[in-house]
Design a protein around this motif. Structure first.
Motif: not given
Length: 412
Positions: A79, A267, A269
């Motif tokens: 990530s 974030t 991923k």
């Protein structure tokens, strides 16, 4: 509130027992908790050479930054955490669980500045000392047992401290200094503890979801009542990309994400395999601003979107309590937790000194309750409820009761 004489002494006895079980450990938890509150400041200072960069003319493509991170990583990159400010490095995460590392890349030069393995940091050690005493499962059970008994300590303490007659508002604030050291320390303990009781119960409610047994029970209730996270909140279970052509570049994925204008720390991923999806989440100050998005890695089409409205009420309450426990609702919240921990440590030490000064030499100093007196059904019902909610408390209560019975039989 008219207090029953024998009930007061019985609760006082259990208040002392709860204190002996919990207080030494709770002081340790308070101290480690205070240290952990400074995690952000500490790590920003210690790792500033990795996290902070000088602003350059132009940022490099994320694809180039990814290559630099992967070249220095020992495991595949899973990530990327987008920088929120121009002076922040881009964070690439590799590995999972205890093997997880964060590689920091200068977005202007493409240089991999270094890596930090979370499991090896000082603050992770402090956190493990706080949560499991560095003893693994045995430590987590010990902390959970102490936290369970601390609830009993607070409830019994409120009743014992509450004035029997002659209610006076001054009693809520007064610490007598002319009645001797024992009275001074007792008043200091009781007055501070009373005003702390609500705050401590809030902090405990945020700590208990991390425990093994209570935490597992809570997760089971959430699963049975559908009041937790949606199935695809944390992992894209059952979601797939339609394989066609070439996958999007990381830069294209970032553009898709930025168009959503998510708040807080974002974030991304990376997909696992050809049919995997790109999963995006953000951690914001307010829970209602958090979302989870799953995109097709080829077309960039949105496959599934979750907002905080999709999260069940128990998980919502749990996350609020856990954030309050860590002082994560701004500076006021942070200072409130810090002050609570500091005052709690002072109150605890005062109570311990008062107990030592009161108890006879060679005796535990537990208040005496007539053998013929029995608690009412209301107290029994409350104990049963606490034993069900906190199983380790229930098991320890049974052991203590058996020990007391054997001791009384032996003395007769």
């Amino acid at each position: 509130m008219q207090k029953h004489k024998h009930l007061n002494r019985w609760l006082w006895k259990w208040h002392i027992i709860a204190g002996l079980i919990t207080l030494p450990l709770m002081i340790l938890l308070a101290v480690t908790g205070i240290i952990y509150l400074f995690k952000g400041d500490y790590e920003d200072s210690v790792y500033s050479h990795l996290k902070q960069v000088e602003i350059g003319a132009e940022t490099l493509p994320y694809a180039d930054q990814l290559k630099a991170a992967q070249a220095s990583a020992k495991q595949p990159i899973t990530s990327v955490i987008l920088p929120a400010e121009p002076t922040q490095a881009t964070e690439f995460v590799s590995g999972m669980r205890r093997g997880k590392s964060t590689i920091y890349v200068n977005p202007y030069t493409g240089e991999a500045l270094g890596a930090v393995k979370a499991a090896d940091t000082l603050m992770m050690t402090v956190r493990k000392l706080h949560g499991e005493l560095l003893l693994g499962k045995g430590g987590t059970y010990t902390v959970e047992l102490a936290a369970s008994w601390f609830v009993v300590l607070i409830l019994t303490g409120i009743y014992v401290w509450w004035p029997s007659t002659g209610f006076s508002l001054a009693g809520f604030f007064t610490v007598r200094t002319s009645k001797g050291k024992r009275i001074f320390y007792r008043d200091l303990h009781s007055v501070l503890a009373f005003w702390l009781s609500v705050f401590m119960l809030v902090l405990l409610s945020g700590a208990m979801p991390w425990t093994d047994i209570f935490g597992s029970q809570l997760k089971w209730v959430q699963a049975q009542t559908d009041t937790g996270y949606p199935k695809t909140w944390q992992r894209p279970v059952g979601l797939k990309s339609v394989v066609h052509g070439q996958p999007m570049t990381l830069d294209a994925a970032v553009d898709v994400v930025k168009a959503r204008e998510l708040k807080g720390r974002i974030t991304i991923k990376l997909p696992k395999g050809p049919e995997g999806v790109i999963s995006v989440s953000n951690r914001s100050l307010l829970l209602r601003h958090q979302e989870v998005l799953h995109f097709d890695q080829y077309s960039g089409d949105l496959i599934r979107r979750h907002t905080w409205d999709d999260v069940g009420i128990l998980m919502d309450m749990r996350q609020v309590a856990m954030r309050l426990h860590q002082g994560e609702y701004g500076l006021i919240s942070w200072y409130a937790v810090l002050l609570t921990a500091l005052v709690f440590a002072l109150s605890t030490l005062a109570g311990l000194v008062s107990y030592i000064k009161r108890k006879p030499v060679g005796d535990w100093g537990l208040p005496k309750v007539p053998d013929h007196w029995r608690v009412g059904y209301g107290i029994v019902a409350l104990l049963v409820i606490l034993a069900v909610v906190f199983p380790l408390f229930g098991a320890s209560l049974i052991l203590i009761t058996v020990f007391e019975k054997l001791k009384s039989l032996k003395s007769t």
